[in-house]
Design a protein around this motif. Sequence first.
Motif, PDB file in Angstrom:
ATOM      1  N   ARG A  63       5.030  -2.737  16.855  1.00  0.00           N
ATOM      2  CA  ARG A  63       5.239  -3.359  15.551  1.00  0.00           C
ATOM      3  C   ARG A  63       6.461  -4.275  15.597  1.00  0.00           C
ATOM      4  O   ARG A  63       7.293  -4.181  16.498  1.00  0.00           O
ATOM      5  CB  ARG A  63       5.428  -2.270  14.486  1.00  0.00           C
ATOM      6  CG  ARG A  63       4.168  -1.409  14.308  1.00  0.00           C
ATOM      7  CD  ARG A  63       4.479  -0.106  13.586  1.00  0.00           C
ATOM      8  NE  ARG A  63       4.823  -0.332  12.189  1.00  0.00           N
ATOM      9  CZ  ARG A  63       3.935  -0.458  11.210  1.00  0.00           C
ATOM     10  NH1 ARG A  63       2.649  -0.403  11.460  1.00  0.00           N
ATOM     11  NH2 ARG A  63       4.322  -0.637   9.958  1.00  0.00           N
ATOM     12  N   HIS A  67       5.915  -6.037   9.959  1.00  0.00           N
ATOM     13  CA  HIS A  67       5.315  -4.771   9.534  1.00  0.00           C
ATOM     14  C   HIS A  67       6.252  -4.016   8.586  1.00  0.00           C
ATOM     15  O   HIS A  67       5.790  -3.263   7.722  1.00  0.00           O
ATOM     16  CB  HIS A  67       4.988  -3.892  10.742  1.00  0.00           C
ATOM     17  CG  HIS A  67       3.898  -4.438  11.620  1.00  0.00           C
ATOM     18  ND1 HIS A  67       4.162  -5.192  12.743  1.00  0.00           N
ATOM     19  CD2 HIS A  67       2.547  -4.361  11.519  1.00  0.00           C
ATOM     20  CE1 HIS A  67       3.026  -5.537  13.309  1.00  0.00           C
ATOM     21  NE2 HIS A  67       2.034  -5.053  12.592  1.00  0.00           N
ATOM     22  N   TYR A  70       5.728  -5.703   5.287  1.00  0.00           N
ATOM     23  CA  TYR A  70       4.379  -5.502   4.749  1.00  0.00           C
ATOM     24  C   TYR A  70       3.600  -4.606   5.716  1.00  0.00           C
ATOM     25  O   TYR A  70       3.088  -5.072   6.727  1.00  0.00           O
ATOM     26  CB  TYR A  70       3.696  -6.862   4.587  1.00  0.00           C
ATOM     27  CG  TYR A  70       2.334  -6.843   3.939  1.00  0.00           C
ATOM     28  CD1 TYR A  70       2.129  -6.268   2.686  1.00  0.00           C
ATOM     29  CD2 TYR A  70       1.245  -7.445   4.569  1.00  0.00           C
ATOM     30  CE1 TYR A  70       0.882  -6.288   2.083  1.00  0.00           C
ATOM     31  CE2 TYR A  70      -0.009  -7.465   3.978  1.00  0.00           C
ATOM     32  CZ  TYR A  70      -0.182  -6.890   2.734  1.00  0.00           C
ATOM     33  OH  TYR A  70      -1.432  -6.902   2.133  1.00  0.00           O
ATOM     34  N   PRO A  71       3.524  -3.304   5.448  1.00  0.00           N
ATOM     35  CA  PRO A  71       2.907  -2.366   6.395  1.00  0.00           C
ATOM     36  C   PRO A  71       1.473  -2.727   6.789  1.00  0.00           C
ATOM     37  O   PRO A  71       1.017  -2.337   7.867  1.00  0.00           O
ATOM     38  CB  PRO A  71       2.952  -1.034   5.633  1.00  0.00           C
ATOM     39  CG  PRO A  71       4.109  -1.179   4.710  1.00  0.00           C
ATOM     40  CD  PRO A  71       4.114  -2.606   4.282  1.00  0.00           C
ATOM     41  N   ASP A  72       0.772  -3.466   5.928  1.00  0.00           N
ATOM     42  CA  ASP A  72      -0.614  -3.831   6.243  1.00  0.00           C
ATOM     43  C   ASP A  72      -0.730  -5.125   7.037  1.00  0.00           C
ATOM     44  O   ASP A  72      -1.836  -5.635   7.245  1.00  0.00           O
ATOM     45  CB  ASP A  72      -1.432  -3.975   4.945  1.00  0.00           C
ATOM     46  CG  ASP A  72      -1.695  -2.628   4.296  1.00  0.00           C
ATOM     47  OD1 ASP A  72      -1.718  -1.620   5.020  1.00  0.00           O
ATOM     48  OD2 ASP A  72      -1.878  -2.585   3.064  1.00  0.00           O
ATOM     49  N   TYR A  73       0.392  -5.667   7.487  1.00  0.00           N
ATOM     50  CA  TYR A  73       0.362  -6.896   8.285  1.00  0.00           C
ATOM     51  C   TYR A  73      -0.495  -6.673   9.529  1.00  0.00           C
ATOM     52  O   TYR A  73      -0.316  -5.701  10.258  1.00  0.00           O
ATOM     53  CB  TYR A  73       1.788  -7.277   8.674  1.00  0.00           C
ATOM     54  CG  TYR A  73       1.890  -8.526   9.519  1.00  0.00           C
ATOM     55  CD1 TYR A  73       1.523  -9.771   9.009  1.00  0.00           C
ATOM     56  CD2 TYR A  73       2.361  -8.459  10.821  1.00  0.00           C
ATOM     57  CE1 TYR A  73       1.627 -10.918   9.782  1.00  0.00           C
ATOM     58  CE2 TYR A  73       2.475  -9.608  11.601  1.00  0.00           C
ATOM     59  CZ  TYR A  73       2.097 -10.833  11.066  1.00  0.00           C
ATOM     60  OH  TYR A  73       2.189 -11.966  11.837  1.00  0.00           O
ATOM     61  N   LYS A  74      -1.461  -7.541   9.735  1.00  0.00           N
ATOM     62  CA  LYS A  74      -2.403  -7.488  10.869  1.00  0.00           C
ATOM     63  C   LYS A  74      -3.174  -6.177  10.938  1.00  0.00           C
ATOM     64  O   LYS A  74      -3.680  -5.796  12.014  1.00  0.00           O
ATOM     65  CB  LYS A  74      -1.675  -7.744  12.204  1.00  0.00           C
ATOM     66  CG  LYS A  74      -1.162  -9.181  12.332  1.00  0.00           C
ATOM     67  CD  LYS A  74      -0.684  -9.498  13.735  1.00  0.00           C
ATOM     68  CE  LYS A  74      -0.296 -10.983  13.831  1.00  0.00           C
ATOM     69  NZ  LYS A  74       0.178 -11.377  15.167  1.00  0.00           N
ATOM     70  N   ALA A  75      -3.308  -5.487   9.793  1.00  0.00           N
ATOM     71  CA  ALA A  75      -3.960  -4.182   9.792  1.00  0.00           C
ATOM     72  C   ALA A  75      -5.443  -4.262  10.152  1.00  0.00           C
ATOM     73  O   ALA A  75      -6.024  -3.277  10.611  1.00  0.00           O
ATOM     74  CB  ALA A  75      -3.803  -3.516   8.419  1.00  0.00           C
ATOM     75  N   ASN A  76      -6.056  -5.424   9.941  1.00  0.00           N
ATOM     76  CA  ASN A  76      -7.484  -5.533  10.226  1.00  0.00           C
ATOM     77  C   ASN A  76      -7.777  -6.089  11.617  1.00  0.00           C
ATOM     78  O   ASN A  76      -8.913  -6.405  11.944  1.00  0.00           O
ATOM     79  CB  ASN A  76      -8.179  -6.415   9.165  1.00  0.00           C
ATOM     80  CG  ASN A  76      -7.497  -7.769   8.993  1.00  0.00           C
ATOM     81  OD1 ASN A  76      -6.543  -8.070   9.697  1.00  0.00           O
ATOM     82  ND2 ASN A  76      -7.980  -8.567   8.065  1.00  0.00           N
ATOM     83  N   ASN A 185      -3.905 -10.726   7.986  1.00  0.00           N
ATOM     84  CA  ASN A 185      -3.923  -9.916   6.757  1.00  0.00           C
ATOM     85  C   ASN A 185      -2.760 -10.274   5.826  1.00  0.00           C
ATOM     86  O   ASN A 185      -2.163  -9.405   5.188  1.00  0.00           O
ATOM     87  CB  ASN A 185      -3.900  -8.414   7.085  1.00  0.00           C
ATOM     88  CG  ASN A 185      -4.466  -7.583   5.946  1.00  0.00           C
ATOM     89  OD1 ASN A 185      -5.384  -8.012   5.250  1.00  0.00           O
ATOM     90  ND2 ASN A 185      -3.920  -6.398   5.743  1.00  0.00           N
TER      91      ASN A 185
END
Length: 288
Positions: A63, A67, A70-76, A185
Amino acid sequence: MMKKLVLIDGSSFLFRAYHAVPALNNAQGLPTNAIFGVVSMLRGLIQTHQTDYFTVVFDAKGRNFRHELYPDYKANRDAMPEDLQPQLEPLFALIRAMGLPVIIESGVEADDVLGVLANIGVQANCQVVIATGDKDMAQLVTEQVSLENTMSNTYLDVQGVIDKFGVKPTQIIDYLALMGDKSDNIPGVPKCGPKTAVKWLTLFGSLKGVIEHADEVKGKVGENLRASLEQLPLSYDLATIKLDVELDVGIADLVMEPADKTALLALYKELEFKSWIAEVSSADSDDA
């Protein structure tokens, strides 16, 4: 005559090569298609640019500061393909044997490192070329910094960015923040595509201007904009290449050294790149 620094977005090259080059394996079963593709592109760049200053930058594992924002950065994002992971270390070894510096900095992304190195090049009075396929890098373009896409054989200077995106390089972060980015994301304004982002930035000049004039935007997309106002500063921060990363690197560290022919030949043999084996062997014969 102005010197030239060529910076290579190794991570961009890696995934493009992996998807562009058909499956290859050596006799031991090691996949080699991405290695072959990346090295082919690097060889082409070296031949094209004929400069002493070359550096390849890759993303570090794990990470980074985005991250934390924004914890959901690149989460997908999908995990790295199983047949790509074992190609990394041989690729790094091969690039170094070619004489090219390799930089991998933890806690930040390759984009951030490339941005800092571009500034180092500018301060050293170099013309800087960043070889990448990443549209985010357009925010770095100036009169002294340009982009080269080796896959499409296209170049972007300041006017090129305007022609391609419809906004100036200084507006690219605003443009990305408004649209968001599915691959990273990054949240943007729902239903705000490139045409809408360009329209707003043409009318209002910047993301700040768009936010200040949000009440003037009509229709459903105006409602979406007003509903997104709180998150737009975050999207802007996520899309911004961080130029204050501390790197223990100077322009002298970005010099391409003579190739280590012994190491190069050993790696080419291990990876079974036959035409390159013949090339190095022939060069050794000529030197004898």
